[in-house]
Write a protein that holds these residues in place. Structure first.
Motif, short mmCIF file in Angstrom:
data_model
loop_
_atom_site.label_atom_id
_atom_site.label_comp_id
_atom_site.label_asym_id
_atom_site.label_seq_id
_atom_site.Cartn_x
_atom_site.Cartn_y
_atom_site.Cartn_z
N LEU A 60 0.81 -1.21 0.00
CA LEU A 60 0.00 0.00 0.00
C LEU A 60 0.85 1.27 0.00
O LEU A 60 0.31 2.37 -0.12
N GLN A 61 2.17 1.13 0.14
CA GLN A 61 3.05 2.28 -0.01
C GLN A 61 3.33 2.60 -1.48
O GLN A 61 3.87 3.67 -1.80
N ASP A 62 2.97 1.67 -2.38
CA ASP A 62 3.18 1.90 -3.80
C ASP A 62 2.30 3.07 -4.28
O ASP A 62 1.21 3.31 -3.74
N LYS A 63 2.76 3.75 -5.31
CA LYS A 63 2.16 5.02 -5.72
C LYS A 63 0.66 4.93 -5.98
O LYS A 63 -0.12 5.69 -5.40
N ALA A 107 -1.60 2.55 -5.26
CA ALA A 107 -2.40 2.08 -4.13
C ALA A 107 -2.52 3.16 -3.07
O ALA A 107 -3.61 3.39 -2.50
N LEU A 108 -1.44 3.87 -2.78
CA LEU A 108 -1.47 4.91 -1.76
C LEU A 108 -2.32 6.08 -2.21
O LEU A 108 -3.08 6.66 -1.41
N ALA A 109 -2.25 6.43 -3.50
CA ALA A 109 -3.05 7.53 -4.01
C ALA A 109 -4.54 7.24 -3.86
O ALA A 109 -5.32 8.11 -3.43
N GLU A 169 -9.55 8.47 -0.93
CA GLU A 169 -10.79 8.03 -0.30
C GLU A 169 -10.87 8.45 1.16
O GLU A 169 -11.95 8.80 1.66
N LEU A 170 -9.76 8.45 1.86
CA LEU A 170 -9.77 8.87 3.25
C LEU A 170 -10.02 10.37 3.38
O LEU A 170 -10.73 10.82 4.28
N LEU A 195 6.52 8.12 -2.90
CA LEU A 195 5.50 8.15 -1.85
C LEU A 195 5.25 9.59 -1.39
O LEU A 195 4.10 10.00 -1.19
N LEU A 196 6.31 10.37 -1.24
CA LEU A 196 6.16 11.75 -0.78
C LEU A 196 5.41 12.60 -1.80
O LEU A 196 4.61 13.47 -1.43
N GLU A 197 5.63 12.34 -3.07
CA GLU A 197 4.88 13.05 -4.11
C GLU A 197 3.39 12.81 -3.96
O GLU A 197 2.58 13.74 -4.06
N VAL A 198 3.02 11.55 -3.71
CA VAL A 198 1.61 11.21 -3.53
C VAL A 198 1.05 11.91 -2.30
O VAL A 198 -0.06 12.45 -2.32
N CYS A 199 1.81 11.91 -1.22
CA CYS A 199 1.36 12.54 0.01
C CYS A 199 1.12 14.04 -0.19
O CYS A 199 0.12 14.60 0.29
N LEU A 200 2.01 14.70 -0.89
CA LEU A 200 1.86 16.12 -1.15
C LEU A 200 0.65 16.39 -2.05
O LEU A 200 -0.11 17.33 -1.83
#
Length: 342
Positions: free
Chosen positions: A188-191, A193-195, A200-201, A230-235
């Protein structure tokens, strides 16, 4: 230290050297103490307030997830000097976790290996306890994860269920996608899946009438390229911060006298993780230009470790292994060491 010399050896003798029994007895004792433990707070409390993710923390030292999974001892932690508390990881479905033995202490290495497997009473049970007994007097983080019985393709709904159940009580949510002890979870850390999960959250939080800060907890074993992605997705998805790091699958830094335990499956925490956790914190801070506040956790066993974590870019720190191995005095030493530097 009195705890190291007398208290901890006595606890292990009484528990026949079973660290999980020691852990359970500690939580049971603290849960029964309840408000009676508050008078000791003057011995441990450090006033060094700071505001991060829009929350005001009385000091920068928190209790990491895993110590009080089910929120049974919430009244005790602020009295022991913690400036915030993170409970969990909890899952949608109650689950017993992995077979025992699943927790191993390595005192010569200042380390712990665990493969607990998210043993918890479930998100609704935690919500019911918080409704009945209230929150601690410090910010409360709730770590949520995927149930073992839930297929990876249905993971998003697992997290959404827990977020909905616990939304009235959490000051922030830690999204645990990095434990090594639930099969497939780290995928789930993959781009992609995490996105999907974060989108949704965020949507669910907005539907509930206000978005509680979401933090993503990352593994120390990610490559720089994977972490950068991962950080790109988080931002992109408005994550409020990063928790760095979870336990590691690596086995470097274990004392020769404890090398036999290196073959035990599970995540390693404590002193062997000190350097790597600080490296990850520094990478996150530099890669995001400080845009994502960081809770630094992993291998913090004293004030110097905490200060190095803050110098690397962390805004807050958490303790787990240090508290488990050395007792509440370490909370006071770390928080006062931070406050003294200013």
């Amino acid at each position: 230290m009195l705890f190291d010399r007398i208290v901890r050896p006595a606890m292990y003798r009484l528990a026949y050297h079973d660290p999980e029994v020691v852990h359970e007895r500690t939580i049971r004792l603290l849960s029964r103490a309840g408000g009676a433990i508050r008078p000791v707070s003057r011995l441990y409390r450090t006033d060094d307030p700071v505001t991060v993710f829009g929350l005001r923390f009385p000091n920068r030292v928190g209790l990491a997830a895993g110590m009080d999974k089910n929120g049974r001892a919430l009244a005790a932690w602020p009295a022991l000097g913690f400036g915030f508390v993170e409970v969990g990881t909890v899952t949608r479905h109650p689950q017993p976790g992995n077979p025992k033995p699943r927790l191993f202490t390595l005192p010569a290495s200042d380390a712990v290996i665990n493969r607990m497997g998210f043993n918890n009473e479930g998100a609704q049970a935690l919500a019911d306890r918080l409704a009945a007994h209230g929150k601690p007097g410090v910010p409360l983080g709730i770590s949520i994860g995927k149930s073992k019985v839930t297929p990876l393709e249905d993971a998003v709904e697992d997290y959404r269920y827990s977020l909905r159940a616990l939304h009235p009580y959490a000051d922030y949510f830690a999204i645990n996608v990095s434990s090594p002890n639930t099969p497939g979870l780290r995928a789930l850390q993959d781009k992609a899946a995490l996105a999907e999960l974060l989108a949704e959250l965020r949507k669910t939080g907005a539907e509930l009438g206000g978005e509680t800060p979401l933090l993503v907890k990352v593994a120390p074993d990610l490559t720089d390229d994977a972490l950068a992605e991962l950080l790109e997705v988080c931002l992109e998805h408005g994550v409020a911060g990063i928790i760095a790091t979870n336990t590691t699958l690596a086995r470097t830094g274990i004392a020769a006298s404890e090398s036999a335990l290196a073959s035990e499956a599970g995540g390693l925490s404590g002193r062997p993780l000190t350097a790597r956790s600080a490296e990850v914190v520094r990478f996150v801070h530099e890669k995001t230009g400080g845009a994502l506040p960081i809770i630094g956790v992993g291998g913090i066993l004293g004030p110097d470790d905490a200060l190095r974590m803050l110098d690397a870019g962390a805004s807050l720190v958490q303790l787990y292994t240090a508290f488990a191995l050395h007792g509440p005095g370490v909370v006071r030493r770390v928080s006062r060491g931070i406050a003294a530097r200013g």
